[in-house]
Design a protein around this motif. Structure first.
Motif, PDB file in Angstrom:
ATOM      1  N   LEU A 114       6.266  -6.834  -5.704  1.00  0.00           N
ATOM      2  CA  LEU A 114       7.239  -5.945  -5.065  1.00  0.00           C
ATOM      3  C   LEU A 114       7.500  -4.708  -5.913  1.00  0.00           C
ATOM      4  O   LEU A 114       7.703  -3.617  -5.377  1.00  0.00           O
ATOM      5  N   VAL A 115       7.483  -4.856  -7.233  1.00  0.00           N
ATOM      6  CA  VAL A 115       7.649  -3.697  -8.121  1.00  0.00           C
ATOM      7  C   VAL A 115       6.467  -2.745  -7.961  1.00  0.00           C
ATOM      8  O   VAL A 115       6.637  -1.514  -7.892  1.00  0.00           O
ATOM      9  N   VAL A 116       5.260  -3.292  -7.907  1.00  0.00           N
ATOM     10  CA  VAL A 116       4.071  -2.446  -7.707  1.00  0.00           C
ATOM     11  C   VAL A 116       4.161  -1.721  -6.371  1.00  0.00           C
ATOM     12  O   VAL A 116       3.855  -0.525  -6.266  1.00  0.00           O
ATOM     13  N   TRP A 117       4.582  -2.427  -5.341  1.00  0.00           N
ATOM     14  CA  TRP A 117       4.744  -1.820  -4.023  1.00  0.00           C
ATOM     15  C   TRP A 117       5.764  -0.681  -4.071  1.00  0.00           C
ATOM     16  O   TRP A 117       5.554   0.396  -3.523  1.00  0.00           O
ATOM     17  N   ALA A 118       6.880  -0.900  -4.771  1.00  0.00           N
ATOM     18  CA  ALA A 118       7.913   0.127  -4.874  1.00  0.00           C
ATOM     19  C   ALA A 118       7.417   1.332  -5.659  1.00  0.00           C
ATOM     20  O   ALA A 118       7.718   2.484  -5.308  1.00  0.00           O
ATOM     21  N   LEU A 119       6.661   1.103  -6.724  1.00  0.00           N
ATOM     22  CA  LEU A 119       6.093   2.215  -7.496  1.00  0.00           C
ATOM     23  C   LEU A 119       5.143   3.039  -6.639  1.00  0.00           C
ATOM     24  O   LEU A 119       5.184   4.280  -6.657  1.00  0.00           O
ATOM     25  N   ALA A 120       4.267   2.353  -5.894  1.00  0.00           N
ATOM     26  CA  ALA A 120       3.334   3.065  -5.013  1.00  0.00           C
ATOM     27  C   ALA A 120       4.094   3.862  -3.958  1.00  0.00           C
ATOM     28  O   ALA A 120       3.748   5.021  -3.668  1.00  0.00           O
ATOM     29  N   SER A 121       5.123   3.272  -3.394  1.00  0.00           N
ATOM     30  CA  SER A 121       5.926   3.968  -2.380  1.00  0.00           C
ATOM     31  C   SER A 121       6.607   5.196  -2.958  1.00  0.00           C
ATOM     32  O   SER A 121       6.693   6.244  -2.309  1.00  0.00           O
ATOM     33  N   ALA A 122       7.106   5.081  -4.202  1.00  0.00           N
ATOM     34  CA  ALA A 122       7.770   6.210  -4.845  1.00  0.00           C
ATOM     35  C   ALA A 122       6.797   7.349  -5.104  1.00  0.00           C
ATOM     36  O   ALA A 122       7.113   8.522  -4.862  1.00  0.00           O
ATOM     37  N   VAL A 123       5.602   7.018  -5.586  1.00  0.00           N
ATOM     38  CA  VAL A 123       4.594   8.060  -5.841  1.00  0.00           C
ATOM     39  C   VAL A 123       4.188   8.738  -4.541  1.00  0.00           C
ATOM     40  O   VAL A 123       4.103   9.971  -4.455  1.00  0.00           O
ATOM     41  N   VAL A 124       3.936   7.947  -3.511  1.00  0.00           N
ATOM     42  CA  VAL A 124       3.568   8.517  -2.212  1.00  0.00           C
ATOM     43  C   VAL A 124       4.705   9.386  -1.674  1.00  0.00           C
ATOM     44  O   VAL A 124       4.477  10.470  -1.133  1.00  0.00           O
ATOM     45  N   GLY A 125       5.929   8.931  -1.828  1.00  0.00           N
ATOM     46  CA  GLY A 125       7.071   9.708  -1.375  1.00  0.00           C
ATOM     47  C   GLY A 125       7.158  11.056  -2.062  1.00  0.00           C
ATOM     48  O   GLY A 125       7.415  12.082  -1.417  1.00  0.00           O
ATOM     49  N   LEU A 126       6.917  11.077  -3.376  1.00  0.00           N
ATOM     50  CA  LEU A 126       6.935  12.348  -4.113  1.00  0.00           C
ATOM     51  C   LEU A 126       5.809  13.265  -3.661  1.00  0.00           C
ATOM     52  O   LEU A 126       5.999  14.482  -3.519  1.00  0.00           O
ATOM     53  N   VAL A 127       4.627  12.696  -3.449  1.00  0.00           N
ATOM     54  CA  VAL A 127       3.487  13.509  -3.001  1.00  0.00           C
ATOM     55  C   VAL A 127       3.764  14.113  -1.628  1.00  0.00           C
ATOM     56  O   VAL A 127       3.522  15.307  -1.393  1.00  0.00           O
ATOM     57  N   LEU A 128       4.288  13.314  -0.725  1.00  0.00           N
ATOM     58  CA  LEU A 128       4.599  13.820   0.616  1.00  0.00           C
ATOM     59  C   LEU A 128       5.685  14.891   0.554  1.00  0.00           C
ATOM     60  O   LEU A 128       5.628  15.888   1.283  1.00  0.00           O
ATOM     61  N   ARG A 129       6.656  14.698  -0.324  1.00  0.00           N
ATOM     62  CA  ARG A 129       7.719  15.696  -0.479  1.00  0.00           C
ATOM     63  C   ARG A 129       7.141  17.009  -1.001  1.00  0.00           C
ATOM     64  O   ARG A 129       7.529  18.100  -0.560  1.00  0.00           O
ATOM     65  N   ALA A 130       6.187  16.922  -1.946  1.00  0.00           N
ATOM     66  CA  ALA A 130       5.557  18.121  -2.490  1.00  0.00           C
ATOM     67  C   ALA A 130       4.743  18.847  -1.425  1.00  0.00           C
ATOM     68  O   ALA A 130       4.744  20.081  -1.354  1.00  0.00           O
ATOM     69  N   ILE A 131       4.047  18.079  -0.589  1.00  0.00           N
ATOM     70  CA  ILE A 131       3.255  18.696   0.484  1.00  0.00           C
ATOM     71  C   ILE A 131       4.172  19.393   1.476  1.00  0.00           C
ATOM     72  O   ILE A 131       3.883  20.508   1.932  1.00  0.00           O
TER      73      ILE A 131
END
Length: 272
Positions: free
Chosen positions: A112-129
């Motif tokens: 679940l921690v790995v899933w949350a980390l991946a979600s956070a990174v994807v969220g930041l990337v989408l926000r940057a786009i």
């Protein structure tokens, strides 16, 4: 299967999920625990930032945004994992408690921690786009967000049902989604629509309360509206978790699911 048939199947599946929740109303406590923990976390993160940090600094802003994405994703995943566990045990004829379900979710903390980390990174990337341009950035971010949501649709059920690790959970979720793509999302759409309808009465009462000119009379009405909306939200969140667990159980294990009509599950997973 046509669109209308998919929607009909989705409503029938949602109704059977609601039946399971009526028999196990304490399952709705799990989204409540997750929601309260998320609220406390957000207050702590944002409050600490305002007290000790320079929110105008780009580095601080990115750090705070990452902390918000990571923490909220982890707490949501934890609550969902507990709910999926409770649903899975109920499918098997057991009667899991809230504490047992939370303890089971904690047993999958690593994934679940790995899933949350991946979600956070994807969220930041989408926000940057989204921030890179106006319409085009919004469109690209929306498409990538949909693709990410589809790929990870069954991540939490995979973690709970299969005790999957960080790599396996993404691979198995993607494989299951490919197998039952259109049918599963037809059911998910109807479940989300029903969840929204459950919240609307509370929102309507809140809207009426805001229009009342007398603050004395508006206060109790506002509290009633917020309470109704909260109850509707919690039941809707539990409804979505149970439906997703039932879909995954049938699609991955191809077995009967107690409390659900096998014919409905067969249609909802593409006539496996």
């Amino acid at each position: 299967m046509g669109l209308l048939r998919r929607l009909q199947t989705g409503f029938r599946l949602t109704g059977q999920s609601a039946g399971l929740l009526r028999r196990n109303p304490r399952f709705a406590v799990l989204p409540l625990v997750s929601g309260l923990a998320t609220l406390v976390y957000l207050v702590a993160v944002l409050g600490s930032t305002l007290l000790v940090g320079d929110i105008g600094s780009p580095l601080v802003a990115v750090g705070v945004l990452f902390a918000v994405y990571f923490g909220t994703s982890l707490l949501a995943a934890f609550g969902n994992a507990a709910l999926v566990y409770a649903a899975r045990e109920s499918f098997r004829g057991a009667d899991p408690t809230v504490v047992e379900s939370l303890r089971a979710a904690a047993g999958h903390a690593g994934a679940l921690v790995v899933w949350a980390l991946a979600s956070a990174v994807v969220g930041l990337v989408l926000r940057a786009i989204e921030s890179s341009s106006d319409l085009l950035g919004d469109l690209v971010a929306a498409l990538l967000g949909l693709a990410w949501g589809a790929l990870t649709y069954f991540v939490v059920p995979v973690v709970v049902f299969e005790d999957a690790g960080p790599v396996e959970m993404f691979r198995e979720s993607g494989r299951t989604v490919r197998d039952i793509w259109g049918e599963a999302f037809g059911a998910d759409f109807t479940t989300e629509a029903v969840s929204l309808l459950l919240v609307l009465p509370g929102i309507a009462v809140v809207a009426v309360a805001l229009l009342v000119p007398d603050p004395t009379g508006a206060g109790p009405l506002l509290l009633v509206g917020v309470a109704l909306a909260a109850v509707g939200f919690l039941f809707g969140a539990a409804l979505q978790g149970v439906t997703k667990a039932a879909l995954y159980r049938y699609a991955a294990e191809d077995g009967s699911v107690e409390g659900f009509d096998e014919a409905v599950l067969r249609e909802a997973t593409g006539d496996r």
